[in-house]
Design a protein around this motif. Structure first.
Motif, PDB file in Angstrom:
ATOM      1  N   MET A  35     -13.495  72.198  16.352  1.00  0.00           N
ATOM      2  CA  MET A  35     -14.215  71.154  16.670  1.00  0.00           C
ATOM      3  C   MET A  35     -15.254  71.426  18.038  1.00  0.00           C
ATOM      4  O   MET A  35     -16.247  70.808  17.864  1.00  0.00           O
ATOM      5  N   ALA A  36     -14.819  72.294  18.784  1.00  0.00           N
ATOM      6  CA  ALA A  36     -15.798  72.408  20.061  1.00  0.00           C
ATOM      7  C   ALA A  36     -16.847  73.226  19.305  1.00  0.00           C
ATOM      8  O   ALA A  36     -18.081  72.957  19.879  1.00  0.00           O
ATOM      9  N   ALA A  37     -16.579  74.036  18.594  1.00  0.00           N
ATOM     10  CA  ALA A  37     -17.948  74.840  18.121  1.00  0.00           C
ATOM     11  C   ALA A  37     -18.760  74.131  17.403  1.00  0.00           C
ATOM     12  O   ALA A  37     -19.946  74.158  17.079  1.00  0.00           O
ATOM     13  N   LEU A  38     -18.358  73.175  16.584  1.00  0.00           N
ATOM     14  CA  LEU A  38     -19.189  71.951  16.071  1.00  0.00           C
ATOM     15  C   LEU A  38     -19.730  71.004  16.874  1.00  0.00           C
ATOM     16  O   LEU A  38     -20.448  69.914  16.375  1.00  0.00           O
ATOM     17  N   GLY A  39     -19.495  70.856  18.043  1.00  0.00           N
ATOM     18  CA  GLY A  39     -19.731  70.040  18.888  1.00  0.00           C
ATOM     19  C   GLY A  39     -19.143  68.641  19.165  1.00  0.00           C
ATOM     20  O   GLY A  39     -19.686  67.790  19.406  1.00  0.00           O
ATOM     21  N   PHE A  40     -18.044  68.650  18.636  1.00  0.00           N
ATOM     22  CA  PHE A  40     -17.081  67.456  18.752  1.00  0.00           C
ATOM     23  C   PHE A  40     -16.361  67.272  20.037  1.00  0.00           C
ATOM     24  O   PHE A  40     -15.954  68.119  20.660  1.00  0.00           O
TER      25      PHE A  40
END
Length: 92
Positions: A87-92
């Motif tokens: 999720m962090a890598a996807l910007g969430f």
């Protein structure tokens, strides 16, 4: 278990996943759409929590996973950490 072996429930789950992966490889025409039977499958067994494991038990879990090339046994805590990173890598 306390002796560093999978307990009966985890062993059974591993066998079930391996059976499904074998079926996938042996019956590519029966793999349901939209899945692509030409893509090799990897298995995942989720078992327990790692917050109660000491460092030796965590290392043993990692070591035991090396016996499989296409299947991993992870804890719920590890799964949540992986989800957080994704999720962090996807910007969430």
């Amino acid at each position: 278990t306390g002796r560093g072996r999978w307990n009966a429930k985890v062993t059974h789950a591993i066998q079930q996943v391996q059976d499904w992966m074998r079926w996938w490889r042996e019956h590519p025409r029966d793999v349901p759409a939209p899945f692509d039977a030409t893509i090799p499958v990897k298995g995942l067994v989720i078992a327990g929590r790692d917050r109660n494991l000491d460092e030796s038990e965590k290392r043993r879990l990692l070591h035991n996973n090396h016996q499989f090339h296409d299947l991993s046994v992870v804890t719920y805590d590890d799964l949540l950490r992986r989800l957080d990173r994704l999720m962090a890598a996807l910007g969430f």
